[in-house]
Design a protein around this motif. Structure first.
Motif, PDB file in Angstrom:
ATOM      1  N   GLU A   1      22.531 -68.265 -66.851  1.00  0.00           N
ATOM      2  CA  GLU A   1      22.053 -69.558 -67.329  1.00  0.00           C
ATOM      3  C   GLU A   1      21.909 -70.553 -66.184  1.00  0.00           C
ATOM      4  O   GLU A   1      20.990 -71.372 -66.179  1.00  0.00           O
ATOM      5  CB  GLU A   1      23.006 -70.096 -68.400  1.00  0.00           C
ATOM      6  CG  GLU A   1      22.935 -69.321 -69.715  1.00  0.00           C
ATOM      7  CD  GLU A   1      24.038 -69.692 -70.680  1.00  0.00           C
ATOM      8  OE1 GLU A   1      23.847 -69.507 -71.892  1.00  0.00           O
ATOM      9  OE2 GLU A   1      25.107 -70.177 -70.215  1.00  0.00           O
TER      10      GLU A   1
ATOM     11  N   LYS B   1      18.643 -69.960 -64.593  1.00  0.00           N
ATOM     12  CA  LYS B   1      17.537 -70.477 -65.397  1.00  0.00           C
ATOM     13  C   LYS B   1      17.391 -71.988 -65.239  1.00  0.00           C
ATOM     14  O   LYS B   1      16.276 -72.511 -65.186  1.00  0.00           O
ATOM     15  CB  LYS B   1      17.742 -70.091 -66.860  1.00  0.00           C
ATOM     16  CG  LYS B   1      17.586 -68.592 -67.113  1.00  0.00           C
ATOM     17  CD  LYS B   1      17.919 -68.211 -68.541  1.00  0.00           C
ATOM     18  CE  LYS B   1      17.757 -66.706 -68.752  1.00  0.00           C
ATOM     19  NZ  LYS B   1      18.091 -66.289 -70.132  1.00  0.00           N
ATOM     20  N   VAL B   2      18.517 -72.682 -65.153  1.00  0.00           N
ATOM     21  CA  VAL B   2      18.468 -74.129 -64.917  1.00  0.00           C
ATOM     22  C   VAL B   2      17.855 -74.411 -63.548  1.00  0.00           C
ATOM     23  O   VAL B   2      17.019 -75.313 -63.391  1.00  0.00           O
ATOM     24  CB  VAL B   2      19.882 -74.745 -65.019  1.00  0.00           C
ATOM     25  CG1 VAL B   2      19.863 -76.206 -64.571  1.00  0.00           C
ATOM     26  CG2 VAL B   2      20.404 -74.650 -66.453  1.00  0.00           C
TER      27      VAL B   2
ATOM     28  N   ALA C   1      14.165 -73.899 -63.603  1.00  0.00           N
ATOM     29  CA  ALA C   1      13.493 -75.062 -64.176  1.00  0.00           C
ATOM     30  C   ALA C   1      13.282 -76.128 -63.116  1.00  0.00           C
ATOM     31  O   ALA C   1      12.204 -76.741 -63.031  1.00  0.00           O
ATOM     32  CB  ALA C   1      14.307 -75.616 -65.346  1.00  0.00           C
TER      33      ALA C   1
ATOM     34  N   SER D   1      11.212 -74.884 -71.414  1.00  0.00           N
ATOM     35  CA  SER D   1      12.260 -74.064 -72.027  1.00  0.00           C
ATOM     36  C   SER D   1      11.810 -72.612 -72.172  1.00  0.00           C
ATOM     37  O   SER D   1      12.563 -71.685 -71.861  1.00  0.00           O
ATOM     38  CB  SER D   1      12.627 -74.649 -73.401  1.00  0.00           C
ATOM     39  OG  SER D   1      13.529 -73.817 -74.081  1.00  0.00           O
TER      40      SER D   1
ATOM     41  N   LEU E   1      19.074 -76.347 -71.848  1.00  0.00           N
ATOM     42  CA  LEU E   1      18.343 -76.721 -70.646  1.00  0.00           C
ATOM     43  C   LEU E   1      18.572 -78.185 -70.308  1.00  0.00           C
ATOM     44  O   LEU E   1      18.860 -78.528 -69.154  1.00  0.00           O
ATOM     45  CB  LEU E   1      16.851 -76.437 -70.834  1.00  0.00           C
ATOM     46  CG  LEU E   1      15.934 -76.835 -69.676  1.00  0.00           C
ATOM     47  CD1 LEU E   1      16.357 -76.152 -68.391  1.00  0.00           C
ATOM     48  CD2 LEU E   1      14.477 -76.511 -70.013  1.00  0.00           C
TER      49      LEU E   1
END
Length: 326
Positions: free
Chosen positions: A225, A228-229, A232, A250, A260
């Motif tokens: 995670e 993924k942040v 972004a 997202s 997110l």
């Protein structure tokens, strides 16, 4: 202190530095640059700066085959380390949802060490390192400061240690300071003062984030995670002029909107909207000052439909109108 490094299999060392352990503000700066381009090196460029009790290095590298960087440090040093990497080698599917890379940092006490870094072929690496003698570090940050009390105890015991148990994500402000140091055009004593001030600012931001991480909800996010942040953030860096809306962002990173938003705020200290605004405003300032564009031209370049909207946002961010910045 003694610092040296080389690419395994190469006869010559990339650098060998002998630096005093003591802090001496009168020591002049020494700067070096080097490039290498021979198999298995696809790209290697290195900028080095040294003075009394401090060594700074910024290296960019990519290899056509797996490679190993060897390093040796003798003497007690405190290392501020930043590693940036692009884990999607050239030729990979650009539509892949796999995070393209990452950026991590930490502060470490190294009493003496020989080690190696294993590097993957095709990956673009950027490495920024500040090595401080123990005396220089305590010149910058008082030994009794509560900012690093546990870290200092480990230093007193002579034990290799990291100020944070895990490497943390590099913030936009840290990236900017690193760029300021590397791109600095000052010379002589002015450059020494500028560099020392920026190193102190960088350490402050690192410690601030470490303290925040120890108290915040970032520890509830899994490593996947976290990536993924960070993915972004990378997408916003690339597309801030016309950024994807939250539902699209997202989907692109594969993390639900709630996590997110919460993760972005926890890791980067600002909302997604605030981060995009910062990028737009700093780019606008660059275009106005360095590129000499008009306010009308800048309005389009940073993604505003109307000049009045840019002026309002610029005034709110910098305290002056874009027309007044000249």
């Amino acid at each position: 202190m003694h610092i040296k490094s080389k690419i395994e299999g190469f006869e010559d060392w990339l650098f060998i530095e002998e630096l005093p352990d003591t802090f001496n503000a009168g020591t002049p700066l020494a700067e070096k640059r080097m490039t290498i381009k021979r198999p298995p090196v696809h790209e290697f460029s290195n900028y080095m700066l040294s003075s009394g009790g401090v060594f700074l290095m910024h290296a960019k590298m990519q290899f056509t085959e797996p490679a190993t960087i060897l390093f040796e440090i003798e003497g007690e040093t405190i290392n501020s380390q930043f590693i940036f990497y692009d884990n999607m080698p050239a030729g990979d599917d650009k539509g892949s949802k796999k995070p393209r890379g990452g950026a991590r940092h930490n502060i470490r006490y190294i009493p003496s060490l020989s080690g190696k870094y294993e590097l993957t072929k095709g990956v673009n690496y950027s490495y920024f390192l500040v090595v401080l003698s123990k005396e220089y570090y305590f010149h910058l940050i008082n030994k009794d400061s509560i900012l690093h009390a546990d870290f200092v105890e480990e230093i007193k015991n002579g034990k290799y240690t990291s100020i944070s148990a895990k490497d943390l994500l590099v913030s936009h402000e840290m990236r900017q300071i690193i760029n300021d140091i590397v791109e600095c055009r000052k010379t002589g004593e002015l450059k020494r003062l500028f560099t020392e001030a920026k190193i102190l600012e960088l350490l402050m931001l690192q410690m601030e984030q470490i303290q925040h991480d120890q108290l915040s909800e970032t520890n509830t996010f899994t490593p996947a995670e976290q990536e993924k942040v960070e993915h972004a953030r990378d997408l916003l860096d690339e597309q801030f002029v016309n950024p994807p809306v939250l539902p699209v962002l997202s989907r692109l990173v594969g993390l639900n909107e709630f996590k997110l938003k919460r993760g972005f705020k926890a890791y980067f200290g600002t909302t997604i909207y605030g981060y995009v605004t910062r990028l737009k405003m700093e780019h606008a300032r660059h275009l106005l000052i360095d590129k000499k564009l008009t306010v009308r031209e800048v309005t389009h370049e940073v993604g505003f439909k109307h000049q009045s909207h840019l002026s309002e946002a610029f005034k709110k961010y910098f305290g002056i109108l874009p027309s007044e910045i000249r």
